[in-house]
Motif scaffolding. Structure first.
Motif, mmCIF file in Angstrom:
data_model
loop_
_atom_site.group_PDB
_atom_site.id
_atom_site.type_symbol
_atom_site.label_atom_id
_atom_site.label_comp_id
_atom_site.label_asym_id
_atom_site.label_seq_id
_atom_site.Cartn_x
_atom_site.Cartn_y
_atom_site.Cartn_z
ATOM 1 N N THR A 35 -12.197 -74.417 -9.139
ATOM 2 C CA THR A 35 -13.319 -73.493 -9.011
ATOM 3 C C THR A 35 -14.524 -74.273 -8.507
ATOM 4 O O THR A 35 -14.544 -75.506 -8.599
ATOM 5 C CB THR A 35 -13.672 -72.817 -10.360
ATOM 6 O OG1 THR A 35 -14.694 -71.839 -10.147
ATOM 7 C CG2 THR A 35 -14.166 -73.835 -11.377
ATOM 8 N N THR A 36 -15.501 -73.582 -7.973
ATOM 9 C CA THR A 36 -16.726 -74.257 -7.559
ATOM 10 C C THR A 36 -17.648 -74.388 -8.773
ATOM 11 O O THR A 36 -17.584 -73.562 -9.694
ATOM 12 C CB THR A 36 -17.446 -73.455 -6.455
ATOM 13 O OG1 THR A 36 -17.626 -72.104 -6.907
ATOM 14 C CG2 THR A 36 -16.631 -73.452 -5.174
ATOM 15 N N LYS A 38 -20.697 -73.961 -11.245
ATOM 16 C CA LYS A 38 -21.538 -72.769 -11.429
ATOM 17 C C LYS A 38 -23.011 -73.059 -11.172
ATOM 18 O O LYS A 38 -23.739 -72.196 -10.684
ATOM 19 C CB LYS A 38 -21.358 -72.208 -12.848
ATOM 20 C CG LYS A 38 -19.919 -71.855 -13.195
ATOM 21 C CD LYS A 38 -19.322 -70.886 -12.189
ATOM 22 C CE LYS A 38 -17.850 -70.590 -12.507
ATOM 23 N NZ LYS A 38 -17.185 -69.863 -11.405
ATOM 24 N N GLU A 62 -24.257 -73.985 -0.973
ATOM 25 C CA GLU A 62 -23.915 -73.383 0.320
ATOM 26 C C GLU A 62 -24.176 -74.378 1.449
ATOM 27 O O GLU A 62 -23.379 -74.517 2.374
ATOM 28 C CB GLU A 62 -24.711 -72.101 0.545
ATOM 29 C CG GLU A 62 -24.279 -70.911 -0.301
ATOM 30 C CD GLU A 62 -24.757 -71.009 -1.748
ATOM 31 O OE1 GLU A 62 -25.649 -71.840 -2.025
ATOM 32 O OE2 GLU A 62 -24.234 -70.253 -2.594
ATOM 33 N N THR A 116 -11.126 -73.329 -0.397
ATOM 34 C CA THR A 116 -12.456 -72.831 -0.053
ATOM 35 C C THR A 116 -12.417 -71.662 0.932
ATOM 36 O O THR A 116 -13.329 -70.842 0.957
ATOM 37 C CB THR A 116 -13.326 -73.989 0.504
ATOM 38 O OG1 THR A 116 -14.704 -73.613 0.475
ATOM 39 C CG2 THR A 116 -12.939 -74.358 1.917
ATOM 40 N N LYS A 118 -10.064 -69.383 0.813
ATOM 41 C CA LYS A 118 -9.415 -68.264 0.125
ATOM 42 C C LYS A 118 -10.113 -67.919 -1.187
ATOM 43 O O LYS A 118 -9.624 -67.109 -1.964
ATOM 44 C CB LYS A 118 -7.946 -68.608 -0.167
ATOM 45 C CG LYS A 118 -7.085 -68.749 1.085
ATOM 46 C CD LYS A 118 -5.652 -69.106 0.712
ATOM 47 C CE LYS A 118 -4.759 -69.207 1.934
ATOM 48 N NZ LYS A 118 -3.356 -69.565 1.580
ATOM 49 N N GLU A 119 -11.259 -68.563 -1.416
ATOM 50 C CA GLU A 119 -11.946 -68.413 -2.708
ATOM 51 C C GLU A 119 -12.360 -66.976 -2.978
ATOM 52 O O GLU A 119 -12.180 -66.448 -4.075
ATOM 53 C CB GLU A 119 -13.172 -69.327 -2.753
ATOM 54 C CG GLU A 119 -13.918 -69.256 -4.069
ATOM 55 C CD GLU A 119 -15.188 -70.093 -4.078
ATOM 56 O OE1 GLU A 119 -15.839 -70.154 -5.129
ATOM 57 O OE2 GLU A 119 -15.545 -70.652 -3.016
ATOM 58 N N HIS A 120 -12.933 -66.313 -1.983
ATOM 59 C CA HIS A 120 -13.435 -64.952 -2.162
ATOM 60 C C HIS A 120 -12.488 -63.932 -1.524
ATOM 61 O O HIS A 120 -11.803 -64.241 -0.543
ATOM 62 C CB HIS A 120 -14.824 -64.807 -1.539
ATOM 63 C CG HIS A 120 -15.814 -65.811 -2.054
ATOM 64 N ND1 HIS A 120 -16.334 -65.758 -3.323
ATOM 65 C CD2 HIS A 120 -16.368 -66.915 -1.461
ATOM 66 C CE1 HIS A 120 -17.167 -66.763 -3.509
ATOM 67 N NE2 HIS A 120 -17.207 -67.479 -2.396
ATOM 68 N N ARG A 121 -12.486 -62.738 -2.055
ATOM 69 C CA ARG A 121 -11.626 -61.688 -1.496
ATOM 70 C C ARG A 121 -12.124 -61.224 -0.136
ATOM 71 O O ARG A 121 -11.341 -60.835 0.725
ATOM 72 C CB ARG A 121 -11.563 -60.491 -2.456
ATOM 73 C CG ARG A 121 -10.765 -60.781 -3.721
ATOM 74 C CD ARG A 121 -10.627 -59.547 -4.573
ATOM 75 N NE ARG A 121 -9.845 -59.798 -5.769
ATOM 76 C CZ ARG A 121 -9.562 -58.876 -6.692
ATOM 77 N NH1 ARG A 121 -10.013 -57.642 -6.535
ATOM 78 N NH2 ARG A 121 -8.839 -59.187 -7.745
ATOM 79 N N GLU A 122 -13.448 -61.270 0.038
ATOM 80 C CA GLU A 122 -14.019 -60.838 1.315
ATOM 81 C C GLU A 122 -13.944 -61.999 2.312
ATOM 82 O O GLU A 122 -14.595 -63.027 2.112
ATOM 83 C CB GLU A 122 -15.483 -60.425 1.148
ATOM 84 C CG GLU A 122 -15.705 -59.358 0.088
ATOM 85 C CD GLU A 122 -15.945 -59.943 -1.292
ATOM 86 O OE1 GLU A 122 -15.611 -61.129 -1.488
ATOM 87 O OE2 GLU A 122 -16.451 -59.220 -2.154
ATOM 88 N N LYS A 125 -17.161 -63.641 3.600
ATOM 89 C CA LYS A 125 -17.854 -64.515 2.655
ATOM 90 C C LYS A 125 -17.277 -65.929 2.729
ATOM 91 O O LYS A 125 -18.004 -66.917 2.638
ATOM 92 C CB LYS A 125 -17.722 -63.962 1.233
ATOM 93 C CG LYS A 125 -18.756 -64.503 0.266
ATOM 94 C CD LYS A 125 -18.778 -63.716 -1.022
ATOM 95 C CE LYS A 125 -19.875 -64.235 -1.941
ATOM 96 N NZ LYS A 125 -19.938 -63.505 -3.219
ATOM 97 N N ASN A 126 -15.975 -66.021 2.908
ATOM 98 C CA ASN A 126 -15.340 -67.333 3.039
ATOM 99 C C ASN A 126 -15.735 -68.015 4.344
ATOM 100 O O ASN A 126 -15.864 -69.235 4.404
ATOM 101 C CB ASN A 126 -13.813 -67.194 2.973
ATOM 102 C CG ASN A 126 -13.331 -66.772 1.598
ATOM 103 O OD1 ASN A 126 -13.859 -67.216 0.581
ATOM 104 N ND2 ASN A 126 -12.334 -65.913 1.555
#
Length: 226
Positions: A35-36, A38, A62, A116, A118-122, A125-126
């Protein structure tokens, strides 16, 4: 007999903190924790640095993520130019060499790259972390075509630099997705995709596309149906 007490002191790391060091610590954190981090505070605390030290190099995670991709790019270009013969290559060979080197770099960091991207579903965003890489690739491709156009006296034979450079970026995204899905030994299918796609792009801009476009199309169809 007098006895002396042993005092334990915590040794401070003597490793100099650099941008590259922070990147390495971040990538290790992501891979080990899946995970990244927090917060910047937590990341810094776990890696024995202050937030102030982190912000000397990056304004946010970011920005750090973007820098990782531009570092992949820059290291690939640096490796490429270590070979003196590269300067004698034509644009087609230079782009091929860049892609082969770049994807070797990604393969050496495949676990991080897959996580990185595939981290987000959108998907968008990746892909936001690739903004810096996009500028680099577009600039690289534009430079290749500018050099080619200088050698062409007839304006009609010159390639459109803006269109070609944007096409190179779309090609990069295509190859990145292909590489992510590639399960062949040593990612040899990605090597084939690189060669065929680069040849196709150049042939399209040279107005001699049919044979190689069809060849590339057959390759993609074969991979899709396999």
């Amino acid at each position: 007999m007098a006895t002396t007490k042993k005092t334990t002191t915590t040794k401070k790391s003597t490793v100099k903190l650099t941008k590259e060091r922070v990147i390495s610590l971040y990538m290790d954190y992501v891979l080990e924790n899946e995970t990244t981090p927090k917060t910047v505070y937590k990341f810094c605390k776990e890696n024995k640095m202050t937030e102030e030290e982190f912000y000397q190099f990056f304004g946010s995670f970011e920005g750090l993520q973007e820098e990782i991709w531009t570092t992949f790019y820059q290291k690939s270009v640096d490796l490429m130019h270590k070979s003196p013969e590269v300067e004698q290559f034509e644009s087609r060979e230079k782009l091929l060499t860049f892609y082969f080197t770049f994807f070797e770099m990604l393969t050496a960091n495949r676990s991080y790259v897959l996580f990185t991207l595939k981290e987000h579903r959108e998907p968008l965003k990746n892909l936001s972390q690739l903004k810096g890489l996009r500028k680099k690739v577009v600039g690289f491709a534009k430079g290749l075509i500018e050099d080619d156009n200088k050698e062409k006296n007839v304006k009609l034979l010159q390639r459109n630099e803006r269109i070609f450079s944007e096409a190179a970026w779309l090609q990069t995204l295509f190859l990145l997705k292909f590489w992510m899905d590639d399960n062949s030994p040593q990612f040899e299918k990605t090597d084939v995709a690189i060669e065929k796609s680069v040849n196709t792009v150049f042939d399209v801009f040279d107005n001699t596309p049919l044979e190689r476009v069809l060849d590339f199309g057959k390759f993609l169809f074969k991979e899709k149906m396999a």
